[in-house]
Design a protein around this motif. Sequence first.
Motif, PDB file in Angstrom:
ATOM      1  N   GLU A  88       0.828  -1.205   0.000  1.00 44.21           N
ATOM      2  CA  GLU A  88       0.000   0.000   0.000  1.00 44.21           C
ATOM      3  C   GLU A  88       0.863   1.257   0.000  1.00 44.21           C
ATOM      4  N   VAL A  89       1.847   1.300   0.887  1.00 44.90           N
ATOM      5  CA  VAL A  89       2.706   2.482   0.998  1.00 44.90           C
ATOM      6  C   VAL A  89       3.525   2.673  -0.279  1.00 44.90           C
ATOM      7  N   VAL A  90       4.110   1.593  -0.776  1.00 42.41           N
ATOM      8  CA  VAL A  90       4.906   1.676  -1.999  1.00 42.41           C
ATOM      9  C   VAL A  90       4.025   2.127  -3.167  1.00 42.41           C
ATOM     10  N   GLY A  91       2.816   1.601  -3.248  1.00 40.05           N
ATOM     11  CA  GLY A  91       1.895   2.010  -4.310  1.00 40.05           C
ATOM     12  C   GLY A  91       1.584   3.497  -4.256  1.00 40.05           C
ATOM     13  N   ARG A  92       1.336   4.010  -3.063  1.00 39.49           N
ATOM     14  CA  ARG A  92       1.084   5.445  -2.906  1.00 39.49           C
ATOM     15  C   ARG A  92       2.295   6.266  -3.355  1.00 39.49           C
TER      16      ARG A  92
ATOM     17  N   ALA B 291       3.824  11.428 -10.488  1.00 44.77           N
ATOM     18  CA  ALA B 291       3.269  12.782 -10.563  1.00 44.77           C
ATOM     19  C   ALA B 291       4.325  13.844 -10.244  1.00 44.77           C
ATOM     20  N   HIS B 292       5.596  13.438 -10.181  1.00 43.36           N
ATOM     21  CA  HIS B 292       6.741  14.325  -9.931  1.00 43.36           C
ATOM     22  C   HIS B 292       6.766  14.881  -8.510  1.00 43.36           C
ATOM     23  N   ASP B 293       6.200  14.143  -7.565  1.00 37.09           N
ATOM     24  CA  ASP B 293       6.275  14.485  -6.147  1.00 37.09           C
ATOM     25  C   ASP B 293       7.172  13.464  -5.466  1.00 37.09           C
ATOM     26  N   CYS B 294       7.794  13.859  -4.376  1.00 35.43           N
ATOM     27  CA  CYS B 294       8.722  12.955  -3.685  1.00 35.43           C
ATOM     28  C   CYS B 294       8.533  13.009  -2.174  1.00 35.43           C
ATOM     29  N   PRO B 295       7.326  12.687  -1.683  1.00 36.75           N
ATOM     30  CA  PRO B 295       7.148  12.728  -0.235  1.00 36.75           C
ATOM     31  C   PRO B 295       7.672  11.468   0.447  1.00 36.75           C
ATOM     32  N   ALA B 296       7.937  11.587   1.727  1.00 37.35           N
ATOM     33  CA  ALA B 296       8.115  10.412   2.573  1.00 37.35           C
ATOM     34  C   ALA B 296       6.711  10.035   3.021  1.00 37.35           C
ATOM     35  N   ILE B 297       6.431   8.733   3.091  1.00 37.39           N
ATOM     36  CA  ILE B 297       5.112   8.271   3.511  1.00 37.39           C
ATOM     37  C   ILE B 297       5.295   7.203   4.579  1.00 37.39           C
ATOM     38  N   VAL B 298       4.526   7.325   5.661  1.00 34.84           N
ATOM     39  CA  VAL B 298       4.498   6.281   6.678  1.00 34.84           C
ATOM     40  C   VAL B 298       3.039   5.901   6.910  1.00 34.84           C
ATOM     41  N   ALA B 299       2.766   4.607   6.914  1.00 39.43           N
ATOM     42  CA  ALA B 299       1.451   4.086   7.270  1.00 39.43           C
ATOM     43  C   ALA B 299       1.625   3.327   8.583  1.00 39.43           C
TER      44      ALA B 299
ATOM     45  N   ILE C 255      -2.113   5.430  18.784  1.00 43.92           N
ATOM     46  CA  ILE C 255      -3.041   4.410  18.285  1.00 43.92           C
ATOM     47  C   ILE C 255      -2.614   2.994  18.658  1.00 43.92           C
ATOM     48  N   GLY C 256      -1.612   2.865  19.520  1.00 44.53           N
ATOM     49  CA  GLY C 256      -1.162   1.532  19.922  1.00 44.53           C
ATOM     50  C   GLY C 256      -0.682   0.719  18.732  1.00 44.53           C
ATOM     51  N   ALA C 257       0.236   1.281  17.980  1.00 45.90           N
ATOM     52  CA  ALA C 257       0.683   0.670  16.722  1.00 45.90           C
ATOM     53  C   ALA C 257       1.199  -0.756  16.911  1.00 45.90           C
ATOM     54  N   THR C 258       0.783  -1.600  16.001  1.00 50.91           N
ATOM     55  CA  THR C 258       1.300  -2.966  15.944  1.00 50.91           C
ATOM     56  C   THR C 258       2.276  -3.123  14.795  1.00 50.91           C
ATOM     57  N   ARG C 259       2.178  -2.246  13.801  1.00 50.21           N
ATOM     58  CA  ARG C 259       3.098  -2.297  12.655  1.00 50.21           C
ATOM     59  C   ARG C 259       3.091  -0.947  11.951  1.00 50.21           C
ATOM     60  N   TRP C 260       4.182  -0.694  11.228  1.00 45.71           N
ATOM     61  CA  TRP C 260       4.246   0.484  10.362  1.00 45.71           C
ATOM     62  C   TRP C 260       5.223   0.234   9.227  1.00 45.71           C
ATOM     63  N   VAL C 261       5.066   1.023   8.165  1.00 47.76           N
ATOM     64  CA  VAL C 261       5.989   1.004   7.032  1.00 47.76           C
ATOM     65  C   VAL C 261       6.273   2.450   6.664  1.00 47.76           C
ATOM     66  N   LEU C 262       7.557   2.777   6.540  1.00 52.71           N
ATOM     67  CA  LEU C 262       8.003   4.095   6.098  1.00 52.71           C
ATOM     68  C   LEU C 262       8.728   3.913   4.777  1.00 52.71           C
ATOM     69  N   ALA C 263       8.401   4.752   3.793  1.00 55.17           N
ATOM     70  CA  ALA C 263       9.052   4.679   2.481  1.00 55.17           C
ATOM     71  C   ALA C 263       9.439   6.085   2.027  1.00 55.17           C
ATOM     72  N   VAL C 264      10.639   6.179   1.440  1.00 55.30           N
ATOM     73  CA  VAL C 264      11.212   7.460   1.033  1.00 55.30           C
ATOM     74  C   VAL C 264      11.898   7.292  -0.318  1.00 55.30           C
ATOM     75  N   PRO C 265      11.642   8.191  -1.285  1.00 58.54           N
ATOM     76  CA  PRO C 265      12.390   8.118  -2.541  1.00 58.54           C
ATOM     77  C   PRO C 265      13.793   8.689  -2.341  1.00 58.54           C
ATOM     78  N   GLN C 266      14.798   7.958  -2.826  1.00 53.58           N
ATOM     79  CA  GLN C 266      16.183   8.406  -2.695  1.00 53.58           C
ATOM     80  C   GLN C 266      16.982   7.959  -3.903  1.00 53.58           C
ATOM     81  N   VAL C 267      18.192   8.464  -3.994  1.00 54.30           N
ATOM     82  CA  VAL C 267      19.152   7.986  -4.982  1.00 54.30           C
ATOM     83  C   VAL C 267      20.182   7.162  -4.241  1.00 54.30           C
TER      84      VAL C 267
ATOM     85  N   THR D  88      13.403   3.698  -0.702  1.00 53.59           N
ATOM     86  CA  THR D  88      13.993   3.027   0.451  1.00 53.59           C
ATOM     87  C   THR D  88      12.878   2.838   1.468  1.00 53.59           C
ATOM     88  N   TRP D  89      12.758   1.635   2.015  1.00 50.85           N
ATOM     89  CA  TRP D  89      11.685   1.410   2.980  1.00 50.85           C
ATOM     90  C   TRP D  89      12.171   0.623   4.190  1.00 50.85           C
ATOM     91  N   MET D  90      11.438   0.812   5.274  1.00 52.39           N
ATOM     92  CA  MET D  90      11.657   0.058   6.507  1.00 52.39           C
ATOM     93  C   MET D  90      10.280  -0.314   7.027  1.00 52.39           C
TER      94      MET D  90
END
Length: 161
Positions: A11-15, A22-30, A65-77, A105-107
Amino acid sequence: MKAETADLLFEVVGRLEKSIAAHDCPAIVAIEGERKLVLSDYDYLHDSATAAAFEERGAGKAREIGATRWVLAVPQVWIFRPPSTIALRAVSNHPLQEGEQEAITWMSFDREDGVDYGRVAYTRRPDGEPVFEEPEIFEVGIRPRETMPGFLLLQRCLGDE
Protein backbone atom coordinates in the motif's frame (compact mmCIF):
# COMPACT_ATOMS: atom_id res chain seq x y z
CA MET A 1 7.46 -10.78 6.72
CA LYS A 2 3.91 -11.30 7.93
CA ALA A 3 1.12 -10.99 5.35
CA GLU A 4 -0.38 -7.96 7.12
CA THR A 5 2.93 -6.13 7.02
CA ALA A 6 3.47 -7.09 3.37
CA ASP A 7 0.01 -5.70 2.53
CA LEU A 8 0.90 -2.46 4.28
CA LEU A 9 4.23 -2.34 2.43
CA PHE A 10 2.50 -2.71 -0.95
CA GLU A 11 0.00 0.00 0.00
CA VAL A 12 2.71 2.48 1.00
CA VAL A 13 4.91 1.68 -2.00
CA GLY A 14 1.89 2.01 -4.31
CA ARG A 15 1.08 5.45 -2.91
CA LEU A 16 4.69 6.55 -3.29
CA GLU A 17 4.93 5.20 -6.84
CA LYS A 18 1.89 7.30 -7.80
CA SER A 19 3.46 10.37 -6.19
CA ILE A 20 6.77 9.82 -7.99
CA ALA A 21 4.96 9.42 -11.32
CA ALA A 22 3.27 12.78 -10.56
CA HIS A 23 6.74 14.32 -9.93
CA ASP A 24 6.28 14.49 -6.15
CA CYS A 25 8.72 12.95 -3.68
CA PRO A 26 7.15 12.73 -0.24
CA ALA A 27 8.12 10.41 2.57
CA ILE A 28 5.11 8.27 3.51
CA VAL A 29 4.50 6.28 6.68
CA ALA A 30 1.45 4.09 7.27
CA ILE A 31 0.83 3.04 10.86
CA GLU A 32 -1.63 0.34 11.93
CA GLY A 33 -2.94 -0.09 15.45
CA GLU A 34 -6.38 0.67 16.84
CA ARG A 35 -6.89 2.34 13.45
CA LYS A 36 -4.73 3.06 10.42
CA LEU A 37 -3.03 6.41 9.83
CA VAL A 38 -1.07 7.53 6.79
CA LEU A 39 1.25 10.52 7.11
CA SER A 40 3.33 12.17 4.42
CA ASP A 41 5.96 14.86 4.36
CA TYR A 42 7.19 16.62 1.23
CA ASP A 43 10.15 18.22 3.03
CA TYR A 44 11.52 14.99 4.56
CA LEU A 45 14.55 14.93 2.25
CA HIS A 46 15.31 18.61 2.79
CA ASP A 47 17.56 18.02 5.81
CA SER A 48 18.08 15.69 8.74
CA ALA A 49 16.19 17.93 11.19
CA THR A 50 13.08 17.87 9.01
CA ALA A 51 13.33 14.08 8.60
CA ALA A 52 13.75 13.65 12.37
CA ALA A 53 10.72 15.85 13.07
CA PHE A 54 8.57 13.74 10.72
CA GLU A 55 9.73 10.50 12.33
CA GLU A 56 9.12 11.92 15.82
CA ARG A 57 5.60 12.89 14.72
CA GLY A 58 5.10 9.38 13.34
CA ALA A 59 6.32 7.84 16.62
CA GLY A 60 3.88 10.03 18.57
CA LYS A 61 1.01 8.86 16.36
CA ALA A 62 2.19 5.24 16.72
CA ARG A 63 1.95 5.59 20.50
CA GLU A 64 -1.48 7.26 20.24
CA ILE A 65 -3.04 4.41 18.28
CA GLY A 66 -1.16 1.53 19.92
CA ALA A 67 0.68 0.67 16.72
CA THR A 68 1.30 -2.97 15.94
CA ARG A 69 3.10 -2.30 12.65
CA TRP A 70 4.25 0.48 10.36
CA VAL A 71 5.99 1.00 7.03
CA LEU A 72 8.00 4.10 6.10
CA ALA A 73 9.05 4.68 2.48
CA VAL A 74 11.21 7.46 1.03
CA PRO A 75 12.39 8.12 -2.54
CA GLN A 76 16.18 8.41 -2.69
CA VAL A 77 19.15 7.99 -4.98
CA TRP A 78 21.38 5.04 -4.14
CA ILE A 79 25.07 5.53 -4.88
CA PHE A 80 27.03 2.30 -5.29
CA ARG A 81 30.74 2.63 -4.51
CA PRO A 82 33.16 -0.27 -4.91
CA PRO A 83 33.80 -2.60 -3.29
CA SER A 84 30.63 -2.75 -1.17
CA THR A 85 29.64 0.70 0.05
CA ILE A 86 26.23 2.23 -0.54
CA ALA A 87 25.48 5.87 0.11
CA LEU A 88 22.12 7.61 -0.19
CA ARG A 89 21.15 11.09 -1.27
CA ALA A 90 17.96 13.01 -1.89
CA VAL A 91 16.30 12.76 -5.28
CA SER A 92 16.67 15.80 -7.52
CA ASN A 93 16.07 16.94 -11.07
CA HIS A 94 19.74 16.44 -11.91
CA PRO A 95 20.68 13.50 -14.13
CA LEU A 96 21.96 10.39 -12.40
CA GLN A 97 25.70 9.87 -12.36
CA GLU A 98 27.48 6.59 -13.02
CA GLY A 99 26.83 4.18 -10.15
CA GLU A 100 23.59 5.91 -9.09
CA GLN A 101 20.07 4.48 -9.12
CA GLU A 102 16.74 5.88 -8.02
CA ALA A 103 14.88 3.74 -5.50
CA ILE A 104 12.25 3.83 -2.83
CA THR A 105 13.99 3.03 0.45
CA TRP A 106 11.69 1.41 2.98
CA MET A 107 11.66 0.06 6.51
CA SER A 108 8.90 -1.96 8.13
CA PHE A 109 8.28 -2.76 11.77
CA ASP A 110 5.93 -5.36 13.22
CA ARG A 111 5.78 -5.88 16.99
CA GLU A 112 5.56 -9.67 16.54
CA ASP A 113 7.70 -10.13 13.44
CA GLY A 114 10.46 -7.55 13.81
CA VAL A 115 12.09 -5.23 11.31
CA ASP A 116 12.66 -5.55 7.57
CA TYR A 117 14.49 -3.23 5.20
CA GLY A 118 14.46 -3.00 1.48
CA ARG A 119 14.04 -0.96 -1.62
CA VAL A 120 12.07 -0.66 -4.81
CA ALA A 121 14.46 0.24 -7.59
CA TYR A 122 13.18 2.15 -10.59
CA THR A 123 14.40 3.48 -13.88
CA ARG A 124 12.95 6.11 -16.14
CA ARG A 125 11.85 5.91 -19.73
CA PRO A 126 13.17 8.61 -22.08
CA ASP A 127 10.03 10.67 -21.40
CA GLY A 128 10.77 10.55 -17.65
CA GLU A 129 8.05 8.05 -16.74
CA PRO A 130 9.25 5.82 -13.88
CA VAL A 131 9.23 2.03 -14.24
CA PHE A 132 9.22 0.32 -10.85
CA GLU A 133 10.58 -3.08 -9.91
CA GLU A 134 9.01 -5.27 -7.23
CA PRO A 135 9.87 -4.50 -3.59
CA GLU A 136 13.12 -6.15 -2.54
CA ILE A 137 13.67 -7.32 1.03
CA PHE A 138 17.27 -7.42 2.15
CA GLU A 139 18.17 -10.97 3.10
CA VAL A 140 21.70 -10.16 4.25
CA GLY A 141 22.58 -8.71 7.63
CA ILE A 142 22.18 -4.97 7.22
CA ARG A 143 22.91 -2.59 10.03
CA PRO A 144 21.16 0.70 9.33
CA ARG A 145 22.95 3.89 10.14
CA GLU A 146 21.29 6.66 12.09
CA THR A 147 20.69 8.48 8.79
CA MET A 148 18.61 5.62 7.33
CA PRO A 149 14.96 6.53 6.84
CA GLY A 150 12.98 5.04 9.71
CA PHE A 151 15.90 4.68 12.13
CA LEU A 152 14.64 7.31 14.59
CA LEU A 153 11.05 6.09 14.28
CA LEU A 154 12.22 2.55 15.04
CA GLN A 155 14.25 3.68 18.06
CA ARG A 156 11.25 5.59 19.45
CA CYS A 157 8.93 2.60 18.93
CA LEU A 158 11.41 0.18 20.50
CA GLY A 159 11.78 2.56 23.42
CA ASP A 160 8.07 2.02 24.11
CA GLU A 161 8.61 -1.73 24.60
